[in-house]
Design an enzyme around this catalytic site. Sequence first.
Site, mmCIF file in Angstrom:
data_model
loop_
_atom_site.group_PDB
_atom_site.id
_atom_site.type_symbol
_atom_site.label_atom_id
_atom_site.label_comp_id
_atom_site.label_asym_id
_atom_site.label_seq_id
_atom_site.Cartn_x
_atom_site.Cartn_y
_atom_site.Cartn_z
ATOM 1 N N ASP A 84 0.763 -1.399 0.054
ATOM 2 C CA ASP A 84 -0.018 -0.069 0.061
ATOM 3 C C ASP A 84 0.696 1.212 -0.087
ATOM 4 O O ASP A 84 1.758 1.317 0.678
ATOM 5 C CB ASP A 84 -1.015 -0.110 1.263
ATOM 6 N N GLY B 178 -14.718 3.582 -2.664
ATOM 7 C CA GLY B 178 -14.898 4.032 -1.130
ATOM 8 C C GLY B 178 -14.441 5.539 -0.858
ATOM 9 O O GLY B 178 -14.944 6.172 0.072
ATOM 10 N N GLU C 233 1.435 -0.030 -4.975
ATOM 11 C CA GLU C 233 0.562 1.193 -5.266
ATOM 12 C C GLU C 233 1.661 2.199 -5.085
ATOM 13 O O GLU C 233 2.144 2.465 -3.813
ATOM 14 C CB GLU C 233 -0.617 1.475 -4.277
#
Length: 597
Positions: A262, A396, A297
Amino acid sequence: MRRVHSMPFGAEVADGAVRFSIWAPSVREVTLMIDGTERPMTRDAEGWHQLHDPQARPGSLYRFRIEGGLSIPDPASRFPPEDIEGPSQVIDPGAFAWSDGDWRGRPWEETVLYEAHVGTATPEGTFAALTAKLDHLHDLGITALELLPVADFPGDRGWGYDGVLHYAPDHAYGTPEELKRLVDEAHRRGMMVFLDVVYNHFGPSGNYLPNYAASFFTERHETAWGAGINFDGEAAAVVRDYFVHNALYWLEEYHFDGLRFDAVHAIADDSSRHVIGELAERVREGLPGREIHLVLENAANEARWLERDEAGRPSLHNAQWTDDTHHAWHRLLTGESDGYYADYDDPARHLGRCLAEGFAYQGEFSAHEGAVRGEPSAHLPPSAFVNFLQNHDQVGNRAQGERIGALTEPAKLALARAGLLLSPQIPMLFMGEEWQASAPFQYFVDFADPELSRAVRDGRRREFGGFGGFAAEEVPDPTDPQTFARSRLDWAEIERPPHAAVLAETQALLRLRQEQVVPVTKTRFRGATCQRPAPDTLDIRWDFERGTLRFVAHFGDSEAVVEGPGSSSLIWASPGVELGAEIRLQPWTGAFLVNRS
Protein backbone atom coordinates in the site's frame (compact mmCIF):
# COMPACT_ATOMS: atom_id res chain seq x y z
CA MET A 1 2.65 -30.36 4.80
CA ARG A 2 3.48 -27.97 7.70
CA ARG A 3 4.58 -24.37 7.25
CA VAL A 4 6.29 -22.20 9.88
CA HIS A 5 8.11 -18.90 9.42
CA SER A 6 10.77 -18.43 12.06
CA MET A 7 11.37 -14.87 13.26
CA PRO A 8 13.29 -13.16 16.08
CA PHE A 9 10.24 -11.66 17.79
CA GLY A 10 6.86 -12.84 19.03
CA ALA A 11 5.98 -16.23 20.50
CA GLU A 12 7.75 -19.19 18.90
CA VAL A 13 6.74 -22.78 19.74
CA ALA A 14 9.71 -25.17 19.79
CA ASP A 15 10.97 -28.19 21.74
CA GLY A 16 8.08 -28.34 24.18
CA ALA A 17 8.44 -24.71 25.20
CA VAL A 18 7.58 -21.24 23.93
CA ARG A 19 10.18 -18.54 23.37
CA PHE A 20 8.83 -15.03 23.92
CA SER A 21 10.78 -12.11 22.50
CA ILE A 22 10.06 -8.39 22.21
CA TRP A 23 12.27 -5.50 21.14
CA ALA A 24 11.76 -2.79 23.77
CA PRO A 25 14.94 -0.64 23.83
CA SER A 26 13.23 2.31 25.57
CA VAL A 27 12.59 0.39 28.81
CA ARG A 28 14.77 -1.55 31.22
CA GLU A 29 12.23 -4.16 32.38
CA VAL A 30 9.53 -6.20 30.67
CA THR A 31 7.39 -8.84 32.37
CA LEU A 32 5.57 -11.66 30.64
CA MET A 33 1.97 -12.02 31.85
CA ILE A 34 0.70 -15.46 30.89
CA ASP A 35 -2.16 -17.65 32.06
CA GLY A 36 -2.55 -15.68 35.28
CA THR A 37 1.17 -15.56 36.17
CA GLU A 38 3.91 -12.96 35.74
CA ARG A 39 7.52 -13.75 34.85
CA PRO A 40 10.42 -11.33 34.36
CA MET A 41 12.16 -11.35 30.98
CA THR A 42 15.91 -11.03 30.35
CA ARG A 43 17.14 -7.90 28.59
CA ASP A 44 20.25 -7.75 26.39
CA ALA A 45 22.32 -4.74 25.37
CA GLU A 46 20.34 -4.23 22.14
CA GLY A 47 17.01 -3.89 23.92
CA TRP A 48 15.68 -7.40 23.27
CA HIS A 49 13.72 -8.93 26.15
CA GLN A 50 13.37 -12.72 26.04
CA LEU A 51 12.05 -15.66 28.03
CA HIS A 52 11.86 -19.38 27.32
CA ASP A 53 8.77 -20.70 29.08
CA PRO A 54 8.45 -24.50 29.30
CA GLN A 55 4.97 -24.19 30.83
CA ALA A 56 3.45 -22.17 27.98
CA ARG A 57 1.46 -24.04 25.35
CA PRO A 58 -0.40 -23.32 22.13
CA GLY A 59 -3.60 -21.59 23.19
CA SER A 60 -1.98 -19.81 26.17
CA LEU A 61 -3.01 -16.17 26.50
CA TYR A 62 -0.27 -13.64 27.22
CA ARG A 63 0.60 -9.95 27.37
CA PHE A 64 3.67 -7.92 28.27
CA ARG A 65 3.95 -5.40 31.11
CA ILE A 66 6.56 -2.68 30.81
CA GLU A 67 8.04 -0.56 33.60
CA GLY A 68 5.50 1.95 34.82
CA GLY A 69 2.81 -0.73 34.82
CA LEU A 70 1.50 -0.37 31.24
CA SER A 71 0.18 -3.65 29.83
CA ILE A 72 0.79 -4.05 26.06
CA PRO A 73 -0.03 -6.57 23.35
CA ASP A 74 2.71 -8.45 21.50
CA PRO A 75 3.50 -6.35 18.38
CA ALA A 76 4.23 -9.62 16.56
CA SER A 77 1.16 -11.43 17.90
CA ARG A 78 -0.03 -14.22 15.64
CA PHE A 79 -3.59 -13.84 16.99
CA PRO A 80 -5.39 -11.66 19.57
CA PRO A 81 -8.81 -13.34 19.95
CA GLU A 82 -10.26 -10.35 21.84
CA ASP A 83 -9.08 -7.57 19.48
CA ILE A 84 -5.97 -5.41 19.69
CA GLU A 85 -6.39 -4.38 23.34
CA GLY A 86 -6.79 -7.94 24.56
CA PRO A 87 -4.24 -10.69 25.17
CA SER A 88 -2.38 -12.47 22.43
CA GLN A 89 -2.73 -16.20 21.93
CA VAL A 90 0.18 -18.58 21.45
CA ILE A 91 -0.28 -20.17 18.02
CA ASP A 92 1.52 -23.25 16.74
CA PRO A 93 1.56 -22.66 12.96
CA GLY A 94 2.83 -26.19 12.42
CA ALA A 95 -0.50 -27.55 13.64
CA PHE A 96 -2.27 -26.69 10.38
CA ALA A 97 -2.04 -29.48 7.80
CA TRP A 98 -1.75 -28.03 4.30
CA SER A 99 -2.96 -30.05 1.32
CA ASP A 100 -1.24 -27.96 -1.40
CA GLY A 101 2.29 -29.36 -1.18
CA ASP A 102 2.73 -29.34 -4.97
CA TRP A 103 1.50 -25.77 -5.41
CA ARG A 104 4.11 -23.40 -6.87
CA GLY A 105 1.79 -20.66 -8.10
CA ARG A 106 0.86 -19.45 -11.57
CA PRO A 107 2.71 -17.28 -14.10
CA TRP A 108 2.05 -13.58 -13.61
CA GLU A 109 0.67 -13.11 -17.14
CA GLU A 110 -2.22 -15.46 -16.30
CA THR A 111 -3.33 -13.24 -13.44
CA VAL A 112 -6.86 -11.86 -13.20
CA LEU A 113 -7.20 -10.18 -9.81
CA TYR A 114 -10.36 -9.98 -7.72
CA GLU A 115 -10.07 -7.46 -4.89
CA ALA A 116 -12.24 -8.31 -1.89
CA HIS A 117 -12.85 -6.84 1.55
CA VAL A 118 -13.44 -9.84 3.80
CA GLY A 119 -15.94 -8.07 6.06
CA THR A 120 -18.35 -7.03 3.28
CA ALA A 121 -17.72 -9.58 0.52
CA THR A 122 -20.27 -11.91 2.12
CA PRO A 123 -23.18 -11.42 4.54
CA GLU A 124 -21.18 -13.19 7.27
CA GLY A 125 -17.99 -11.23 6.64
CA THR A 126 -15.59 -14.05 7.51
CA PHE A 127 -12.74 -16.05 6.00
CA ALA A 128 -14.95 -19.15 6.08
CA ALA A 129 -17.79 -17.46 4.22
CA LEU A 130 -15.42 -16.16 1.56
CA THR A 131 -14.02 -19.67 1.16
CA ALA A 132 -17.53 -20.76 0.19
CA LYS A 133 -17.45 -18.27 -2.72
CA LEU A 134 -14.28 -19.68 -4.30
CA ASP A 135 -16.22 -21.85 -6.75
CA HIS A 136 -18.01 -18.74 -8.01
CA LEU A 137 -14.69 -16.98 -8.57
CA HIS A 138 -13.12 -20.00 -10.23
CA ASP A 139 -16.06 -20.45 -12.60
CA LEU A 140 -16.00 -16.74 -13.40
CA GLY A 141 -12.39 -16.96 -14.59
CA ILE A 142 -10.62 -15.31 -11.65
CA THR A 143 -7.09 -16.63 -11.15
CA ALA A 144 -6.10 -14.56 -8.09
CA LEU A 145 -8.12 -13.45 -5.06
CA GLU A 146 -6.67 -10.31 -3.47
CA LEU A 147 -7.65 -9.54 0.12
CA LEU A 148 -7.72 -6.03 1.53
CA PRO A 149 -5.48 -5.85 4.62
CA VAL A 150 -6.37 -8.33 7.34
CA ALA A 151 -3.76 -7.24 9.93
CA ASP A 152 -5.66 -6.74 13.18
CA PHE A 153 -7.19 -3.27 13.45
CA PRO A 154 -9.30 -1.61 16.17
CA GLY A 155 -12.88 -2.84 16.52
CA ASP A 156 -14.95 -5.09 14.30
CA ARG A 157 -15.35 -2.85 11.24
CA GLY A 158 -12.70 -1.25 9.06
CA TRP A 159 -11.09 -1.28 5.65
CA GLY A 160 -7.92 -2.74 7.18
CA TYR A 161 -5.60 0.21 6.60
CA ASP A 162 -5.57 1.10 10.31
CA GLY A 163 -3.87 -2.13 11.34
CA VAL A 164 -1.48 -2.16 14.31
CA LEU A 165 -0.73 -5.88 14.73
CA HIS A 166 0.80 -6.74 11.38
CA TYR A 167 1.20 -10.48 12.01
CA ALA A 168 -2.33 -11.20 13.24
CA PRO A 169 -5.37 -11.89 11.06
CA ASP A 170 -8.18 -9.71 12.33
CA HIS A 171 -10.27 -11.47 14.96
CA ALA A 172 -13.54 -10.27 13.37
CA TYR A 173 -12.84 -12.33 10.25
CA GLY A 174 -11.91 -15.62 11.92
CA THR A 175 -8.92 -17.57 13.15
CA PRO A 176 -5.49 -18.07 11.57
CA GLU A 177 -6.54 -21.60 10.68
CA GLU A 178 -9.60 -20.30 8.79
CA LEU A 179 -7.46 -17.89 6.78
CA LYS A 180 -5.04 -20.69 5.94
CA ARG A 181 -7.97 -22.85 4.88
CA LEU A 182 -9.12 -20.10 2.52
CA VAL A 183 -5.67 -20.04 0.88
CA ASP A 184 -5.45 -23.85 0.80
CA GLU A 185 -8.88 -24.20 -0.82
CA ALA A 186 -8.07 -21.52 -3.39
CA HIS A 187 -4.92 -23.39 -4.36
CA ARG A 188 -6.92 -26.60 -4.69
CA ARG A 189 -8.96 -24.80 -7.36
CA GLY A 190 -5.87 -23.48 -9.15
CA MET A 191 -6.32 -19.94 -7.83
CA MET A 192 -3.67 -17.72 -6.28
CA VAL A 193 -4.29 -15.55 -3.21
CA PHE A 194 -2.73 -12.11 -2.66
CA LEU A 195 -2.67 -9.96 0.46
CA ASP A 196 -2.63 -6.18 0.73
CA VAL A 197 -0.07 -5.08 3.34
CA VAL A 198 0.45 -1.62 4.85
CA TYR A 199 4.03 -0.67 5.66
CA ASN A 200 3.74 3.12 5.48
CA HIS A 201 2.05 3.77 8.86
CA PHE A 202 0.33 2.28 11.90
CA GLY A 203 -3.30 2.94 12.72
CA PRO A 204 -4.21 5.82 15.08
CA SER A 205 -5.49 3.55 17.87
CA GLY A 206 -3.81 0.64 19.65
CA ASN A 207 -0.21 1.29 18.63
CA TYR A 208 1.88 0.99 21.81
CA LEU A 209 5.30 0.87 20.16
CA PRO A 210 6.22 4.51 21.03
CA ASN A 211 5.95 3.56 24.72
CA TYR A 212 8.74 0.99 24.64
CA ALA A 213 10.47 1.32 21.24
CA ALA A 214 10.58 5.06 20.56
CA SER A 215 13.25 4.60 17.88
CA PHE A 216 10.76 2.65 15.76
CA PHE A 217 9.55 6.07 14.57
CA THR A 218 11.29 9.27 13.55
CA GLU A 219 10.40 12.95 13.49
CA ARG A 220 12.74 13.41 10.53
CA HIS A 221 10.01 12.13 8.23
CA GLU A 222 6.40 13.25 8.47
CA THR A 223 3.52 11.35 6.90
CA ALA A 224 -0.20 12.00 6.58
CA TRP A 225 -0.55 9.81 9.67
CA GLY A 226 2.09 11.46 11.86
CA ALA A 227 5.75 10.62 12.51
CA GLY A 228 7.33 8.42 9.88
CA ILE A 229 8.53 4.87 10.45
CA ASN A 230 12.30 4.78 11.02
CA PHE A 231 13.55 2.94 7.94
CA ASP A 232 16.80 4.89 7.61
CA GLY A 233 18.09 6.09 11.01
CA GLU A 234 19.79 4.60 14.02
CA ALA A 235 18.23 1.21 14.95
CA ALA A 236 16.57 1.06 11.53
CA ALA A 237 17.87 -2.50 10.97
CA VAL A 238 15.39 -3.92 13.51
CA VAL A 239 12.56 -1.83 12.08
CA ARG A 240 13.28 -2.97 8.54
CA ASP A 241 13.52 -6.56 9.73
CA TYR A 242 10.07 -6.28 11.31
CA PHE A 243 8.52 -5.55 7.91
CA VAL A 244 10.73 -7.86 5.85
CA HIS A 245 9.84 -10.74 8.15
CA ASN A 246 6.20 -9.73 7.91
CA ALA A 247 6.27 -10.07 4.13
CA LEU A 248 8.03 -13.43 4.34
CA TYR A 249 5.65 -14.56 7.10
CA TRP A 250 2.54 -14.10 4.98
CA LEU A 251 4.17 -15.68 1.93
CA GLU A 252 5.67 -18.64 3.79
CA GLU A 253 3.51 -19.43 6.82
CA TYR A 254 0.20 -18.57 5.12
CA HIS A 255 1.36 -19.57 1.64
CA PHE A 256 0.08 -16.40 -0.03
CA ASP A 257 1.17 -16.07 -3.65
CA GLY A 258 1.71 -12.35 -3.69
CA LEU A 259 1.57 -9.07 -1.81
CA ARG A 260 0.24 -5.66 -2.74
CA PHE A 261 2.23 -2.91 -0.96
CA ASP A 262 0.00 0.00 0.00
CA ALA A 263 1.04 3.58 -0.87
CA VAL A 264 4.79 3.06 -1.09
CA HIS A 265 5.14 6.71 -2.15
CA ALA A 266 4.39 7.49 1.52
CA ILE A 267 7.33 5.39 2.76
CA ALA A 268 10.15 7.83 3.51
CA ASP A 269 13.56 6.16 3.31
CA ASP A 270 16.75 8.08 2.55
CA SER A 271 19.06 5.08 2.90
CA SER A 272 21.11 3.79 -0.02
CA ARG A 273 18.93 0.68 -0.21
CA HIS A 274 15.27 1.65 -0.05
CA VAL A 275 13.24 -0.74 2.08
CA ILE A 276 10.90 -1.43 -0.84
CA GLY A 277 13.87 -2.74 -2.80
CA GLU A 278 15.17 -4.74 0.15
CA LEU A 279 11.76 -6.33 0.66
CA ALA A 280 11.63 -7.52 -2.93
CA GLU A 281 15.23 -8.76 -2.93
CA ARG A 282 14.81 -10.78 0.26
CA VAL A 283 11.52 -12.26 -0.92
CA ARG A 284 13.08 -13.32 -4.22
CA GLU A 285 16.10 -14.78 -2.41
CA GLY A 286 14.14 -16.43 0.37
CA LEU A 287 11.45 -18.18 -1.67
CA PRO A 288 13.06 -19.61 -4.81
CA GLY A 289 11.11 -22.06 -6.90
CA ARG A 290 7.75 -20.35 -6.36
CA GLU A 291 5.81 -17.88 -8.49
CA ILE A 292 5.74 -14.97 -6.03
CA HIS A 293 4.19 -11.74 -7.29
CA LEU A 294 4.84 -8.32 -5.73
CA VAL A 295 2.62 -5.37 -6.65
CA LEU A 296 2.97 -1.71 -5.72
CA GLU A 297 0.60 1.15 -5.17
CA ASN A 298 2.81 4.12 -6.01
CA ALA A 299 1.34 7.53 -6.88
CA ALA A 300 4.84 8.67 -7.89
CA ASN A 301 4.78 6.42 -11.01
CA GLU A 302 8.38 5.24 -10.44
CA ALA A 303 9.14 2.81 -13.25
CA ARG A 304 12.49 1.96 -11.62
CA TRP A 305 10.84 -0.64 -9.34
CA LEU A 306 9.28 -2.51 -12.27
CA GLU A 307 12.34 -3.29 -14.42
CA ARG A 308 12.78 -6.71 -16.03
CA ASP A 309 15.89 -8.86 -16.30
CA GLU A 310 17.36 -10.26 -19.52
CA ALA A 311 14.87 -13.12 -19.46
CA GLY A 312 11.97 -10.70 -19.15
CA ARG A 313 11.21 -11.57 -15.52
CA PRO A 314 10.69 -8.90 -12.83
CA SER A 315 13.92 -7.99 -11.07
CA LEU A 316 12.06 -6.64 -8.04
CA HIS A 317 8.33 -6.01 -8.36
CA ASN A 318 5.94 -7.46 -10.89
CA ALA A 319 3.65 -4.51 -11.39
CA GLN A 320 2.05 -1.30 -10.15
CA TRP A 321 -1.58 -0.31 -9.83
CA THR A 322 -2.11 2.31 -12.55
CA ASP A 323 -4.37 5.02 -11.23
CA ASP A 324 -3.72 6.93 -14.47
CA THR A 325 -5.63 4.32 -16.45
CA HIS A 326 -8.52 4.37 -14.01
CA HIS A 327 -8.69 8.18 -14.01
CA ALA A 328 -8.72 8.37 -17.82
CA TRP A 329 -11.45 5.73 -18.11
CA HIS A 330 -13.44 7.38 -15.30
CA ARG A 331 -13.40 10.81 -16.90
CA LEU A 332 -14.37 9.31 -20.26
CA LEU A 333 -17.23 7.36 -18.68
CA THR A 334 -18.59 10.03 -16.33
CA GLY A 335 -17.27 13.42 -17.42
CA GLU A 336 -16.23 14.15 -13.81
CA SER A 337 -13.36 16.63 -13.61
CA ASP A 338 -13.04 17.45 -9.90
CA GLY A 339 -9.95 16.73 -7.81
CA TYR A 340 -7.32 14.57 -9.52
CA TYR A 341 -9.61 14.01 -12.52
CA ALA A 342 -8.72 17.57 -13.58
CA ASP A 343 -5.32 16.25 -14.70
CA TYR A 344 -7.02 14.14 -17.39
CA ASP A 345 -8.49 16.92 -19.53
CA ASP A 346 -7.98 14.87 -22.72
CA PRO A 347 -8.99 11.46 -21.38
CA ALA A 348 -8.85 9.60 -24.69
CA ARG A 349 -5.24 10.72 -25.19
CA HIS A 350 -4.34 9.82 -21.62
CA LEU A 351 -6.04 6.43 -21.92
CA GLY A 352 -4.24 5.67 -25.15
CA ARG A 353 -0.88 6.47 -23.62
CA CYS A 354 -1.65 4.33 -20.56
CA LEU A 355 -2.65 1.32 -22.61
CA ALA A 356 0.34 1.62 -24.93
CA GLU A 357 3.02 2.81 -22.48
CA GLY A 358 1.85 2.18 -18.90
CA PHE A 359 1.72 5.63 -17.28
CA ALA A 360 -0.02 8.75 -18.56
CA TYR A 361 2.33 10.90 -16.47
CA GLN A 362 5.95 9.99 -17.20
CA GLY A 363 7.68 13.14 -15.99
CA GLU A 364 5.09 15.73 -17.00
CA PHE A 365 3.81 18.42 -14.68
CA SER A 366 0.68 17.48 -12.75
CA ALA A 367 -1.47 20.51 -11.98
CA HIS A 368 -3.31 18.60 -9.26
CA GLU A 369 -0.05 17.60 -7.54
CA GLY A 370 1.67 20.89 -8.30
CA ALA A 371 4.81 19.00 -9.30
CA VAL A 372 6.37 16.81 -11.96
CA ARG A 373 5.14 13.23 -11.70
CA GLY A 374 6.33 9.91 -13.05
CA GLU A 375 9.16 8.25 -14.95
CA PRO A 376 9.35 6.88 -18.53
CA SER A 377 7.56 3.54 -18.74
CA ALA A 378 7.09 2.72 -22.44
CA HIS A 379 9.92 0.15 -22.36
CA LEU A 380 8.08 -1.98 -19.78
CA PRO A 381 5.76 -4.81 -20.82
CA PRO A 382 2.00 -4.37 -20.30
CA SER A 383 2.16 -6.96 -17.51
CA ALA A 384 4.03 -4.38 -15.39
CA PHE A 385 0.71 -2.58 -14.86
CA VAL A 386 -2.48 -3.56 -13.05
CA ASN A 387 -5.52 -1.87 -14.57
CA PHE A 388 -9.01 -1.47 -13.11
CA LEU A 389 -12.23 0.48 -13.55
CA GLN A 390 -12.82 0.57 -9.81
CA ASN A 391 -11.24 -0.54 -6.56
CA HIS A 392 -11.77 0.01 -2.85
CA ASP A 393 -10.20 3.48 -3.01
CA GLN A 394 -11.89 4.75 -6.14
CA VAL A 395 -15.30 3.60 -4.91
CA GLY A 396 -14.93 4.07 -1.18
CA ASN A 397 -13.30 7.47 -1.41
CA ARG A 398 -16.37 8.94 -3.06
CA ALA A 399 -18.72 10.69 -0.66
CA GLN A 400 -21.46 8.11 -1.14
CA GLY A 401 -19.31 5.19 -2.22
CA GLU A 402 -21.08 4.71 -5.56
CA ARG A 403 -19.77 2.14 -7.99
CA ILE A 404 -19.06 3.01 -11.62
CA GLY A 405 -22.27 1.27 -12.77
CA ALA A 406 -24.31 3.96 -11.02
CA LEU A 407 -22.39 6.77 -12.74
CA THR A 408 -22.42 5.93 -16.44
CA GLU A 409 -24.48 4.31 -19.22
CA PRO A 410 -24.51 0.53 -19.74
CA ALA A 411 -23.18 0.75 -23.33
CA LYS A 412 -20.23 2.88 -22.23
CA LEU A 413 -19.46 0.56 -19.34
CA ALA A 414 -19.63 -2.47 -21.65
CA LEU A 415 -16.89 -1.02 -23.84
CA ALA A 416 -14.75 -0.16 -20.80
CA ARG A 417 -15.27 -3.64 -19.36
CA ALA A 418 -13.98 -5.25 -22.54
CA GLY A 419 -11.13 -2.74 -22.67
CA LEU A 420 -10.14 -3.78 -19.17
CA LEU A 421 -10.47 -7.54 -19.48
CA LEU A 422 -8.98 -8.04 -22.96
CA SER A 423 -6.09 -5.58 -22.88
CA PRO A 424 -2.71 -7.20 -22.14
CA GLN A 425 -2.25 -5.38 -18.82
CA ILE A 426 -3.18 -7.36 -15.70
CA PRO A 427 -6.90 -6.71 -15.02
CA MET A 428 -8.45 -6.35 -11.59
CA LEU A 429 -12.12 -6.50 -10.65
CA PHE A 430 -13.49 -5.10 -7.39
CA MET A 431 -15.78 -7.52 -5.53
CA GLY A 432 -19.25 -7.57 -7.09
CA GLU A 433 -18.09 -5.77 -10.23
CA GLU A 434 -18.58 -8.97 -12.20
CA TRP A 435 -22.35 -8.58 -11.89
CA GLN A 436 -22.44 -4.77 -11.50
CA ALA A 437 -23.39 -4.98 -7.83
CA SER A 438 -25.64 -2.21 -6.57
CA ALA A 439 -24.22 -2.05 -3.03
CA PRO A 440 -21.97 0.95 -2.42
CA PHE A 441 -18.62 0.58 -0.72
CA GLN A 442 -18.47 3.31 1.88
CA TYR A 443 -15.79 4.29 4.36
CA PHE A 444 -16.31 2.72 7.81
CA VAL A 445 -14.37 2.44 11.07
CA ASP A 446 -15.02 1.17 14.60
CA PHE A 447 -12.94 3.22 17.03
CA ALA A 448 -13.79 2.98 20.72
CA ASP A 449 -12.39 6.47 21.44
CA PRO A 450 -15.21 9.03 20.91
CA GLU A 451 -12.70 11.83 20.27
CA LEU A 452 -11.01 9.82 17.51
CA SER A 453 -14.39 8.89 16.04
CA ARG A 454 -15.41 12.53 15.93
CA ALA A 455 -12.13 13.48 14.28
CA VAL A 456 -12.68 10.84 11.59
CA ARG A 457 -16.23 12.08 10.92
CA ASP A 458 -15.09 15.70 10.63
CA GLY A 459 -12.10 14.80 8.49
CA ARG A 460 -14.27 12.81 6.12
CA ARG A 461 -16.49 15.84 5.52
CA ARG A 462 -13.50 18.10 4.90
CA GLU A 463 -11.98 15.58 2.49
CA PHE A 464 -14.53 16.35 -0.18
CA GLY A 465 -13.83 20.06 -0.32
CA GLY A 466 -11.74 19.49 -3.46
CA PHE A 467 -14.55 17.63 -5.19
CA GLY A 468 -17.17 20.27 -5.96
CA GLY A 469 -19.80 17.72 -6.96
CA PHE A 470 -19.70 16.24 -3.47
CA ALA A 471 -19.51 19.40 -1.38
CA ALA A 472 -23.25 19.68 -0.75
CA GLU A 473 -23.85 16.00 -0.10
CA GLU A 474 -24.24 14.52 3.33
CA VAL A 475 -21.28 12.24 3.86
CA PRO A 476 -22.21 8.95 5.58
CA ASP A 477 -20.95 8.67 9.16
CA PRO A 478 -17.98 6.23 9.03
CA THR A 479 -18.60 5.18 12.64
CA ASP A 480 -22.27 4.25 12.10
CA PRO A 481 -22.70 0.44 11.83
CA GLN A 482 -25.25 1.03 9.04
CA THR A 483 -22.51 2.51 6.85
CA PHE A 484 -20.75 -0.85 7.10
CA ALA A 485 -24.01 -2.79 6.58
CA ARG A 486 -24.86 -0.86 3.40
CA SER A 487 -21.53 -1.91 1.93
CA ARG A 488 -22.19 -5.66 2.06
CA LEU A 489 -22.67 -7.42 -1.27
CA ASP A 490 -26.12 -8.79 -2.09
CA TRP A 491 -25.31 -12.10 -3.77
CA ALA A 492 -28.97 -12.68 -4.67
CA GLU A 493 -28.56 -10.05 -7.40
CA ILE A 494 -26.62 -12.42 -9.64
CA GLU A 495 -29.87 -14.23 -10.53
CA ARG A 496 -31.74 -11.03 -11.50
CA PRO A 497 -31.59 -8.67 -14.47
CA PRO A 498 -29.59 -6.70 -15.37
CA HIS A 499 -26.96 -8.29 -13.09
CA ALA A 500 -27.22 -11.81 -14.54
CA ALA A 501 -26.46 -10.53 -18.04
CA VAL A 502 -23.44 -8.55 -16.84
CA LEU A 503 -22.14 -11.62 -15.01
CA ALA A 504 -22.46 -13.73 -18.17
CA GLU A 505 -20.69 -11.05 -20.19
CA THR A 506 -17.83 -10.80 -17.69
CA GLN A 507 -17.42 -14.57 -17.66
CA ALA A 508 -17.35 -14.69 -21.47
CA LEU A 509 -14.72 -11.94 -21.66
CA LEU A 510 -12.49 -13.70 -19.13
CA ARG A 511 -12.79 -16.93 -21.09
CA LEU A 512 -11.70 -15.06 -24.24
CA ARG A 513 -8.80 -13.58 -22.30
CA GLN A 514 -7.41 -16.96 -21.27
CA GLU A 515 -8.01 -18.54 -24.67
CA GLN A 516 -7.00 -15.72 -27.02
CA VAL A 517 -5.00 -13.07 -25.17
CA VAL A 518 -2.83 -14.84 -22.59
CA PRO A 519 -1.11 -17.21 -25.09
CA VAL A 520 0.19 -14.08 -26.81
CA THR A 521 1.05 -12.00 -23.74
CA LYS A 522 3.04 -14.84 -22.15
CA THR A 523 5.67 -14.33 -24.88
CA ARG A 524 8.31 -11.58 -25.06
CA PHE A 525 6.98 -8.04 -25.48
CA ARG A 526 8.40 -6.06 -28.41
CA GLY A 527 6.63 -2.73 -28.12
CA ALA A 528 3.33 -0.91 -28.56
CA THR A 529 1.90 1.97 -30.56
CA CYS A 530 -1.14 4.16 -30.13
CA GLN A 531 -2.71 6.00 -33.05
CA ARG A 532 -5.55 8.48 -32.82
CA PRO A 533 -7.46 8.51 -36.12
CA ALA A 534 -9.79 11.09 -34.57
CA PRO A 535 -9.79 12.92 -31.21
CA ASP A 536 -12.37 10.48 -29.83
CA THR A 537 -10.94 7.30 -31.41
CA LEU A 538 -8.04 5.04 -30.40
CA ASP A 539 -6.17 2.37 -32.36
CA ILE A 540 -3.66 0.55 -30.14
CA ARG A 541 -1.34 -2.29 -31.13
CA TRP A 542 0.79 -4.42 -28.79
CA ASP A 543 3.49 -6.48 -30.49
CA PHE A 544 4.63 -9.74 -28.85
CA GLU A 545 6.89 -12.55 -29.99
CA ARG A 546 3.88 -14.73 -30.80
CA GLY A 547 1.56 -12.13 -32.27
CA THR A 548 0.05 -8.66 -32.25
CA LEU A 549 -3.01 -7.62 -30.29
CA ARG A 550 -5.08 -4.67 -31.46
CA PHE A 551 -7.77 -2.61 -29.70
CA VAL A 552 -9.85 -0.05 -31.58
CA ALA A 553 -12.33 2.06 -29.62
CA HIS A 554 -14.57 5.01 -30.45
CA PHE A 555 -15.90 7.35 -27.76
CA GLY A 556 -17.64 9.91 -29.97
CA ASP A 557 -21.27 10.60 -30.86
CA SER A 558 -21.07 9.73 -34.58
CA GLU A 559 -19.70 6.88 -36.68
CA ALA A 560 -15.93 6.44 -37.00
CA VAL A 561 -13.95 4.51 -39.62
CA VAL A 562 -10.51 3.02 -38.96
CA GLU A 563 -8.05 0.84 -40.83
CA GLY A 564 -9.36 -2.63 -41.63
CA PRO A 565 -8.39 -5.86 -39.86
CA GLY A 566 -6.12 -7.13 -42.63
CA SER A 567 -4.97 -10.64 -41.70
CA SER A 568 -5.99 -10.27 -38.05
CA SER A 569 -8.74 -12.37 -36.50
CA LEU A 570 -11.54 -10.91 -34.44
CA ILE A 571 -11.53 -11.72 -30.73
CA TRP A 572 -14.42 -9.52 -29.64
CA ALA A 573 -16.50 -6.65 -30.96
CA SER A 574 -19.29 -4.45 -29.64
CA PRO A 575 -22.73 -4.93 -31.21
CA GLY A 576 -22.97 -2.91 -34.40
CA VAL A 577 -19.27 -2.94 -35.30
CA GLU A 578 -18.74 -3.72 -39.02
CA LEU A 579 -15.56 -5.44 -40.17
CA GLY A 580 -14.72 -5.29 -43.85
CA ALA A 581 -12.06 -3.52 -45.84
CA GLU A 582 -12.39 -0.96 -43.05
CA ILE A 583 -13.69 -1.16 -39.49
CA ARG A 584 -16.80 0.95 -38.89
CA LEU A 585 -17.43 1.91 -35.27
CA GLN A 586 -20.66 3.30 -33.91
CA PRO A 587 -20.61 5.61 -30.84
CA TRP A 588 -19.03 3.93 -27.81
CA THR A 589 -18.07 0.71 -29.53
CA GLY A 590 -14.83 -1.14 -30.07
CA ALA A 591 -13.13 -4.35 -31.13
CA PHE A 592 -10.17 -6.55 -30.19
CA LEU A 593 -8.21 -8.41 -32.84
CA VAL A 594 -5.18 -10.69 -32.90
CA ASN A 595 -2.62 -11.51 -35.59
CA ARG A 596 -0.69 -14.58 -34.48
CA SER A 597 2.93 -15.06 -35.52
